[in-house]
Enzyme design. Sequence first.
Site, PDB file in Angstrom:
ATOM      1  N   ASN A 173      37.556  44.283  42.046  1.00 16.87           N
ATOM      2  CA  ASN A 173      37.498  43.457  43.256  1.00 16.87           C
ATOM      3  C   ASN A 173      38.657  43.927  44.140  1.00 16.87           C
ATOM      4  O   ASN A 173      39.799  43.584  43.883  1.00 16.87           O
ATOM      5  CB  ASN A 173      37.643  41.986  42.873  1.00 16.87           C
ATOM      6  CG  ASN A 173      37.746  41.087  44.087  1.00 16.87           C
ATOM      7  OD1 ASN A 173      37.559  41.544  45.226  1.00 16.87           O
ATOM      8  ND2 ASN A 173      38.059  39.819  43.872  1.00 16.87           N
ATOM      9  N   TRP A 174      38.318  44.704  45.151  1.00 16.92           N
ATOM     10  CA  TRP A 174      39.380  45.269  45.995  1.00 16.92           C
ATOM     11  C   TRP A 174      40.000  44.241  46.940  1.00 16.92           C
ATOM     12  O   TRP A 174      40.999  44.538  47.605  1.00 16.92           O
ATOM     13  CB  TRP A 174      38.825  46.439  46.832  1.00 16.92           C
ATOM     14  CG  TRP A 174      38.603  47.692  46.047  1.00 16.92           C
ATOM     15  CD1 TRP A 174      38.914  47.908  44.740  1.00 16.92           C
ATOM     16  CD2 TRP A 174      38.045  48.915  46.542  1.00 16.92           C
ATOM     17  NE1 TRP A 174      38.573  49.191  44.393  1.00 16.92           N
ATOM     18  CE2 TRP A 174      38.043  49.831  45.468  1.00 16.92           C
ATOM     19  CE3 TRP A 174      37.539  49.328  47.780  1.00 16.92           C
ATOM     20  CZ2 TRP A 174      37.554  51.132  45.601  1.00 16.92           C
ATOM     21  CZ3 TRP A 174      37.047  50.611  47.920  1.00 16.92           C
ATOM     22  CH2 TRP A 174      37.057  51.507  46.838  1.00 16.92           C
ATOM     23  N   LYS A 175      39.365  43.082  47.032  1.00 13.53           N
ATOM     24  CA  LYS A 175      39.853  42.049  47.972  1.00 13.53           C
ATOM     25  C   LYS A 175      40.005  42.668  49.373  1.00 13.53           C
ATOM     26  O   LYS A 175      39.184  43.484  49.754  1.00 13.53           O
ATOM     27  CB  LYS A 175      41.140  41.412  47.438  1.00 13.53           C
ATOM     28  CG  LYS A 175      40.950  40.934  45.993  1.00 13.53           C
ATOM     29  CD  LYS A 175      42.025  40.036  45.492  1.00 13.53           C
ATOM     30  CE  LYS A 175      41.699  39.621  44.054  1.00 13.53           C
ATOM     31  NZ  LYS A 175      42.626  38.662  43.497  1.00 13.53           N
ATOM     32  N   HIS A 187      34.763  33.056  44.150  1.00 14.78           N
ATOM     33  CA  HIS A 187      36.090  33.532  43.761  1.00 14.78           C
ATOM     34  C   HIS A 187      37.114  32.469  44.135  1.00 14.78           C
ATOM     35  O   HIS A 187      36.969  31.791  45.154  1.00 14.78           O
ATOM     36  CB  HIS A 187      36.416  34.859  44.462  1.00 14.78           C
ATOM     37  CG  HIS A 187      37.646  35.487  43.901  1.00 14.78           C
ATOM     38  ND1 HIS A 187      38.904  35.117  44.312  1.00 14.78           N
ATOM     39  CD2 HIS A 187      37.813  36.415  42.933  1.00 14.78           C
ATOM     40  CE1 HIS A 187      39.798  35.813  43.608  1.00 14.78           C
ATOM     41  NE2 HIS A 187      39.155  36.610  42.770  1.00 14.78           N
ATOM     42  N   GLU A 232      39.866  32.625  45.507  1.00 17.20           N
ATOM     43  CA  GLU A 232      40.420  32.741  46.871  1.00 17.20           C
ATOM     44  C   GLU A 232      39.441  32.177  47.904  1.00 17.20           C
ATOM     45  O   GLU A 232      39.855  31.647  48.927  1.00 17.20           O
ATOM     46  CB  GLU A 232      40.788  34.208  47.146  1.00 17.20           C
ATOM     47  CG  GLU A 232      42.071  34.580  46.403  1.00 17.20           C
ATOM     48  CD  GLU A 232      42.120  35.986  45.847  1.00 17.20           C
ATOM     49  OE1 GLU A 232      41.406  36.863  46.346  1.00 17.20           O
ATOM     50  OE2 GLU A 232      42.885  36.202  44.882  1.00 17.20           O
ATOM     51  N   GLU A 250      38.270  33.146  35.609  1.00 12.16           N
ATOM     52  CA  GLU A 250      39.491  33.589  36.275  1.00 12.16           C
ATOM     53  C   GLU A 250      40.420  32.388  36.478  1.00 12.16           C
ATOM     54  O   GLU A 250      40.277  31.663  37.480  1.00 12.16           O
ATOM     55  CB  GLU A 250      39.159  34.211  37.636  1.00 12.16           C
ATOM     56  CG  GLU A 250      38.339  35.474  37.538  1.00 12.16           C
ATOM     57  CD  GLU A 250      38.641  36.441  38.690  1.00 12.16           C
ATOM     58  OE1 GLU A 250      38.792  37.625  38.402  1.00 12.16           O
ATOM     59  OE2 GLU A 250      38.755  35.999  39.847  1.00 12.16           O
ATOM     60  N   GLY A 254      46.786  37.710  40.352  1.00 12.89           N
ATOM     61  CA  GLY A 254      47.771  38.360  41.212  1.00 12.89           C
ATOM     62  C   GLY A 254      49.205  37.943  40.910  1.00 12.89           C
ATOM     63  O   GLY A 254      50.118  38.245  41.673  1.00 12.89           O
ATOM     64  N   SER A 289      45.231  39.339  36.317  1.00 11.16           N
ATOM     65  CA  SER A 289      46.300  40.242  35.890  1.00 11.16           C
ATOM     66  C   SER A 289      45.899  41.159  34.730  1.00 11.16           C
ATOM     67  O   SER A 289      46.713  41.457  33.853  1.00 11.16           O
ATOM     68  CB  SER A 289      47.579  39.454  35.553  1.00 11.16           C
ATOM     69  OG  SER A 289      48.049  38.778  36.714  1.00 11.16           O
ATOM     70  N   GLY A 311      41.618  42.790  40.050  1.00 16.70           N
ATOM     71  CA  GLY A 311      42.084  42.929  41.423  1.00 16.70           C
ATOM     72  C   GLY A 311      43.074  44.073  41.545  1.00 16.70           C
ATOM     73  O   GLY A 311      42.709  45.239  41.682  1.00 16.70           O
ATOM     74  N   GLY A 312      44.361  43.748  41.466  1.00 19.86           N
ATOM     75  CA  GLY A 312      45.431  44.710  41.726  1.00 19.86           C
ATOM     76  C   GLY A 312      45.292  46.046  41.004  1.00 19.86           C
ATOM     77  O   GLY A 312      45.438  47.112  41.613  1.00 19.86           O
TER      78      GLY A 312
END
Length: 250
Positions: A10-12, A96, A98, A168, A174, A214, A235-236
């Site tokens: 997930n590149w956000k 998600h 976010e 999640e 993150g 994470s 993500g990251g």
Amino acid sequence: MSRRPLIAANWKMHKTCQEARTFMAELLPKIADLKEVDVLVCPPYTLISTVDQCREGSKVLLGAQNMYHENKGAFTGEVAPQMLKDLNCEFVIIGHSERRWVFGETDETINKKVHAAIANGLIPVLCVGEKLDEREKNLTDQVILNQMEKNLAGVSEDFISGMVIAYEPVWAIGTGKNATTKDAKDAIALIREFVHSKFGQEVAEKVRILYGGSVKPENVKTYMEQEGIDGALVGGASLEADSFAKLTRF
Ligand code: 13P
């Protein structure tokens, strides 16, 4: 019953077209020999077409990070399920944290999106998970079950088995504070048990449930070793091709 592992990026809100092209050019040779793992990339809307072109000839799957539930109309700034299909997306992340906590999406909105995704031939990657204060109040199970109940309301069992669910925990996203393998395993067992009770054993055995929060090359193996964890939503650590490729070799 063995489910195919799925490692999803997930590149956000990251990357330009050129950065996406570079990522894909670096990634593909590193995963060309992967046979037993599905690899999914969910770029921002602006890069879906670029990633689609770059993935040609590979088995990389393509997904969006969100969508609206209507197919057309006066909804400025929104993107329709059919538009994602038109760009060859196969998956769409829905709910998600976010989207829930930064943009105020409700369980009802998320339920509409799950229905719209399925109706338009997209596979939903439904995200659920508790916030820190909810975990501290021992509400984790209640929060997850409530989200599952409301987000999947009215969805036919025929579609649940092909879906992806991601656990999640919001506090692990993150933050570098990943959930313990036991926390992740327990939450995922609870989700599968919910699917079992609502939709039956066969569906529960087929549905893929991922952990997200994470996940890194250094800890992915400890999650993938747990019974019931079918993959990771990352993500990251999915932003660099080298790191993302390492995540597929758990
Ligand atoms: P991080 O891997 O950066 O914690 O993000 C997880 C996530 O939100 C994936 O959807």
